[in-house]
Design a protein around this motif. Structure first.
Motif, PDB file in Angstrom:
ATOM      1  N   LEU A  28      21.546  16.995  -7.754  1.00 38.41           N
ATOM      2  CA  LEU A  28      20.756  16.074  -8.580  1.00 38.41           C
ATOM      3  C   LEU A  28      21.455  14.722  -8.704  1.00 38.41           C
ATOM      4  CD1 LEU A  28      19.708  18.575 -11.409  1.00 38.41           C
ATOM      5  CD2 LEU A  28      18.402  17.919  -9.379  1.00 38.41           C
ATOM      6  N   ALA A  29      22.383  14.460  -7.773  1.00 41.19           N
ATOM      7  CA  ALA A  29      23.135  13.197  -7.761  1.00 41.19           C
ATOM      8  C   ALA A  29      23.819  12.935  -9.097  1.00 41.19           C
ATOM      9  CB  ALA A  29      22.233  12.032  -7.376  1.00 41.19           C
ATOM     10  N   SER A  30      24.371  14.012  -9.698  1.00 38.73           N
ATOM     11  CA  SER A  30      25.057  13.929 -10.997  1.00 38.73           C
ATOM     12  C   SER A  30      24.196  13.241 -12.054  1.00 38.73           C
ATOM     13  CB  SER A  30      26.402  13.206 -10.863  1.00 38.73           C
ATOM     14  OG  SER A  30      27.245  13.882  -9.965  1.00 38.73           O
ATOM     15  N   GLY A  31      22.874  13.446 -11.951  1.00 42.41           N
ATOM     16  CA  GLY A  31      21.964  12.857 -12.933  1.00 42.41           C
ATOM     17  C   GLY A  31      21.551  11.434 -12.632  1.00 42.41           C
ATOM     18  N   HIS A  32      21.904  10.937 -11.441  1.00 37.76           N
ATOM     19  CA  HIS A  32      21.646   9.528 -11.130  1.00 37.76           C
ATOM     20  C   HIS A  32      20.438   9.293 -10.220  1.00 37.76           C
ATOM     21  CE1 HIS A  32      25.357   8.023 -12.980  1.00 37.76           C
ATOM     22  NE2 HIS A  32      25.972   9.050 -12.460  1.00 37.76           N
ATOM     23  N   VAL A  33      19.668  10.338  -9.917  1.00 37.56           N
ATOM     24  CA  VAL A  33      18.523  10.153  -9.016  1.00 37.56           C
ATOM     25  C   VAL A  33      17.460   9.277  -9.680  1.00 37.56           C
ATOM     26  CG1 VAL A  33      16.546  11.343  -7.994  1.00 37.56           C
ATOM     27  CG2 VAL A  33      18.834  12.256  -7.668  1.00 37.56           C
ATOM     28  N   CYS A  34      16.980   8.268  -8.944  1.00 38.02           N
ATOM     29  CA  CYS A  34      15.917   7.398  -9.449  1.00 38.02           C
ATOM     30  C   CYS A  34      14.782   7.367  -8.428  1.00 38.02           C
ATOM     31  CB  CYS A  34      16.430   5.970  -9.646  1.00 38.02           C
ATOM     32  SG  CYS A  34      17.716   5.839 -10.897  1.00 38.02           S
ATOM     33  N   LEU A  35      13.591   7.630  -8.897  1.00 33.75           N
ATOM     34  CA  LEU A  35      12.415   7.624  -8.025  1.00 33.75           C
ATOM     35  C   LEU A  35      11.316   6.803  -8.676  1.00 33.75           C
ATOM     36  CD1 LEU A  35      12.433  11.427  -7.221  1.00 33.75           C
ATOM     37  CD2 LEU A  35      13.010   9.620  -5.614  1.00 33.75           C
ATOM     38  N   GLU A  36      10.226   6.591  -7.924  1.00 36.36           N
ATOM     39  CA  GLU A  36       9.116   5.830  -8.516  1.00 36.36           C
ATOM     40  C   GLU A  36       8.522   6.602  -9.687  1.00 36.36           C
ATOM     41  OE1 GLU A  36       7.297   7.750  -4.726  1.00 36.36           O
ATOM     42  OE2 GLU A  36       9.208   6.861  -5.311  1.00 36.36           O
ATOM     43  N   PRO A  37       7.868   5.909 -10.599  1.00 37.65           N
ATOM     44  CA  PRO A  37       7.287   6.569 -11.776  1.00 37.65           C
ATOM     45  C   PRO A  37       6.335   7.694 -11.366  1.00 37.65           C
ATOM     46  CG  PRO A  37       7.191   4.183 -12.000  1.00 37.65           C
ATOM     47  CD  PRO A  37       7.674   4.460 -10.606  1.00 37.65           C
ATOM     48  N   GLY A  38       6.362   8.768 -12.146  1.00 34.68           N
ATOM     49  CA  GLY A  38       5.449   9.869 -11.897  1.00 34.68           C
ATOM     50  C   GLY A  38       5.999  10.947 -10.991  1.00 34.68           C
TER      51      GLY A  38
END
Length: 273
Positions: A216-226
């Protein structure tokens, strides 16, 4: 069993003979709150909360627990917490990295490796650690070629003190050499970083074990909304058939339950698809 647990989704860890849950519980947050790369601060749980978390993990079908000497007091806390239930857990620990006074240092010598495993056995109150991984400093090939850590782990396996051994590294070359000579590799593989995929491919071809760190990338995963980052992360992770388990390091019971439910959904969908 409930659709939202992992009890009936355990899988073999390569050729080790170990059957592991698709998610493993990482325990750095049970023992160390300095120098850790999480996006928000946290408080180390007390024994009551730690015991509740372990009980919940077991109820949810998690049987893999990941610890290390570099995780502060994690090992010495787990020993008493797991008393009377050792046979229900697959325990993974490490050698090579020590953490003291806020700093890490590394030692891959034969003497330190043996002493470290003996100390882990004592702390964990067990006579056998199922899997021991080398906690690399990033110089993976040098660690494997110039030190006696792997040879020492092979000897400890022959003595029955550890069940299997492998490498938690940072490079493709290190991962490949580690699998050639050992049982398992712990690799980083997530939505942000997929450079170590050749290690997964090699493991699949050669019947070796793969455990993911930072899924989970140490909580750093960012994706588009939704887009649910946990679901998207698990879809990537478990789409590769070499992946036996992914370590999640949460101490939040709700997060743990959500992770398990999501992983169960993803794995069942992949199986059906």
């Amino acid at each position: 069993m409930s659709q939202k647990t992992l009890h009936d989704l355990h899988r073999p860890l390569g050729s080790t003979g170990l059957l592991v849950s698709p998610l493993g519980l990482g325990t750095v947050k049970l023992g160390r709150d300095q120098g850790v790369k999480y996006p928000s601060g946290f408080q180390i749980p007390d024994d009551t909360d730690a015991r509740l978390l372990l009980d919940l993990a077991q109820e949810l079908g998690i049987n893999l627990i990941d610890t290390a000497p570099a995780y502060g007091r994690s090992e010495e806390r787990l020993g008493p917490l797991l008393r009377g239930q050792r046979d229900r857990w697959v325990i993974v620990s490490k050698v090579g990295e020590e953490f003291a006074d806020g700093l890490s240092h590394h030692d891959f010598s034969a003497t330190h490796t043996r002493r470290s495993v003996e100390r882990s056995l004592t702390r964990l109150e067990t006579d056998r650690i199922d899997l021991v991984l080398v906690h690399s400093d990033g110089n993976d090939l040098a660690v494997l070629r110039e030190h006696e850590v792997y040879e020492t782990l092979a000897a400890l396996k022959a003595e029955g003190k550890i069940g299997a051994y492998g490498f938690s590294g940072k490079t493709v070359e290190g991962g490949l050499l580690a699998l050639e000579r050992g049982d398992c590799a712990m690799v980083t593989y997530n939505l942000n970083e997929q450079g170590e995929r050749p290690v997964l491919d090699y493991a699949l071809q050669h019947g070796k074990g793969i455990v993911l760190k930072k899924a989970l990338a140490s909580g750093h995963v960012c994706l588009e909304p939704g887009v649910d980052p946990v679901r998207a992360s698990f879809e990537l992770a478990f789409a590769h058939p070499a992946v036996a388990s992914a370590i999640v390091g949460t101490i939040n019971p709700l997060h743990l339950s959500h992770n398990v439910a999501t992983a169960a959904d993803v794995i069942r969908a992949l199986r059906a698809g």
